[in-house]
Design an enzyme around this catalytic site. Structure first.
Site, short mmCIF file in Angstrom:
data_model
loop_
_atom_site.label_atom_id
_atom_site.label_comp_id
_atom_site.label_asym_id
_atom_site.label_seq_id
_atom_site.Cartn_x
_atom_site.Cartn_y
_atom_site.Cartn_z
N GLU A 176 0.77 -1.38 -0.25
CA GLU A 176 0.22 0.00 -0.05
C GLU A 176 0.81 1.33 -0.10
O GLU A 176 1.37 1.70 1.15
CB GLU A 176 -0.93 0.15 1.09
CG GLU A 176 -1.83 1.34 1.38
CD GLU A 176 -2.93 1.13 2.30
OE1 GLU A 176 -3.58 2.20 2.60
OE2 GLU A 176 -2.94 0.24 3.21
N LYS A 221 -2.21 -1.96 -3.32
CA LYS A 221 -3.60 -1.28 -2.87
C LYS A 221 -2.91 0.27 -2.81
O LYS A 221 -2.61 0.85 -1.85
CB LYS A 221 -3.74 -1.70 -1.35
CG LYS A 221 -4.74 -0.62 -0.63
CD LYS A 221 -5.19 -1.23 0.83
CE LYS A 221 -6.19 -0.31 1.39
NZ LYS A 221 -6.57 -0.57 2.69
#
Length: 340
Positions: A176, A221
């Site tokens: 992420e 992500k």
């Protein structure tokens, strides 16, 4: 396919996405404060149990749940562990493993995410408890003279080391790198976000390759390409086109899926933008959601910490999960969202 690849593909199965319920003890306190509920181990458990007990949402629209260390070890009020509760609904338990973004020495107002020390041992323990995947968040802020190349490189390098350690432990890493929309001053344009996101993702995948990470056994992500929260407004179509263009320029086709974060967007905006991306062009990866606030906010308000509100709160959560399931298929529409 390898076991890691199988898990990654399960996480981005058609029509399903990932619930981010990995709020730290400090963050969940802030959430509970908004509804006048004291944050205790019991109230935190009750809140998560309310969400996880929404059977339709969890079985039909959610593929996995990112948990916090406390939550991974907790049990529901009937004594069933949350890990077993989720697995009974064919929902994979995951775990947040970073310890947060800390000031980066020598670089004012920039951060690097920490948590690599002792991570190998922690991951092995989490695997024994039942975690199938993990998450590590890096934060890239936009502002005057930032982000620097040093900041992007340091965070990408940490993400790659984390991902390699996850795969060593048999755990799928969710990578992420978040380019903030709500950082200060948050007045940047969508063009600036596109440039910084492209630079960031390019460096992340270079570091992942150097670390020997199996790209078919991970999930990305990222942020969507959007202006800062105080920046010029743009259309859904512009967000979709720029986001897809950025991903095509940086993300190898072998990656199983991309599960977007919702930072800086309302619940409805996050659904609308995700749905629009499905219509831009043919894509090599699954595009889905990994939302926290955008899935939970309505349910939290409806619950208000009262047992008599649990079913209404679960209905609110199920509605948002369904809307994002439709968005992941390109089938979301505002009239469907407002019909509930």
């Amino acid at each position: 396919m390898s076991r890691l690849s199988d898990i990654a593909h399960q996480l981005v199965a058609p029509g399903k996405g990932i619930l981010a319920a990995d709020e730290s003890t400090g963050t969940i306190k802030k959430r509970l404060d908004t509804i006048g509920v004291e944050s205790t181990e019991t109230t935190r458990r009750d809140y998560r149990e309310m969400l996880f007990g929404a059977t339709e949402a969890m079985t039909s629209y959610i593929s996995g749940v990112i948990l916090f260390d406390e939550t991974l070890r907790q049990s529901a009020s009937d004594g069933t562990s949350f890990v077993d509760m989720l697995r009974a609904m064919n929902c994979l338990p995951g775990i947040k493993v970073d310890i947060g973004a800390k000031p980066m020495p020598g670089y004012a107002d920039e951060t690097v995410t920490e948590g690599l020390d002792g991570l190998r041992e922690r991951l092995n323990e989490y695997a024994r408890i039942g975690a199938a995947f993990a998450k590590w968040r890096a934060v890239i802020a936009i502002g005057e003279n930032k982000p620097t190349r040093a900041s992007i490189h340091a965070n990408a390098h940490a993400l790659a080391r984390y991902a390699a350690l996850c795969q060593e432990a048999g755990i799928v890493p969710i990578v992420e790198p978040e380019v903030l929309a709500d950082g200060k001053p948050g007045d940047h344009t969508i063009e600036v976000c596109e440039r910084v996101t492209t630079d960031t993702l390019g460096e992340v995948f270079e570091q992942l390759r150097l670390a020997g990470v199996e790209l078919d056994g991970m999930i990305l992500k990222p942020n969507m390409v959007i202006p800062g929260v105080n920046g010029p407004k743009v259309s859904v179509e512009d967000v979709a086109e720029r986001t897809v263009r950025t991903l095509k320029a940086t993300v190898p086709p072998i990656v199983p899926g991309i599960a977007f974060l919702s930072g800086g967007q309302t619940s409805e905006q996050a659904s609308a933008n995700l749905s629009a991306m499905q219509h831009v062009s043919k894509l090599p990866w699954a595009l889905t959601f990994s939302y926290g606030r955008a899935l939970q906010a309505d349910a939290l308000a409806a619950w208000a910490g009262k047992p008599e509100n649990v079913e209404a709160a679960r209905a609110a959560f199920t509605h948002r999960a369904r809307m994002n399931s439709l968005a992941s298929r390109g089938e979301w529409a505002p009239e469907l969202d407002r019909a509930a």
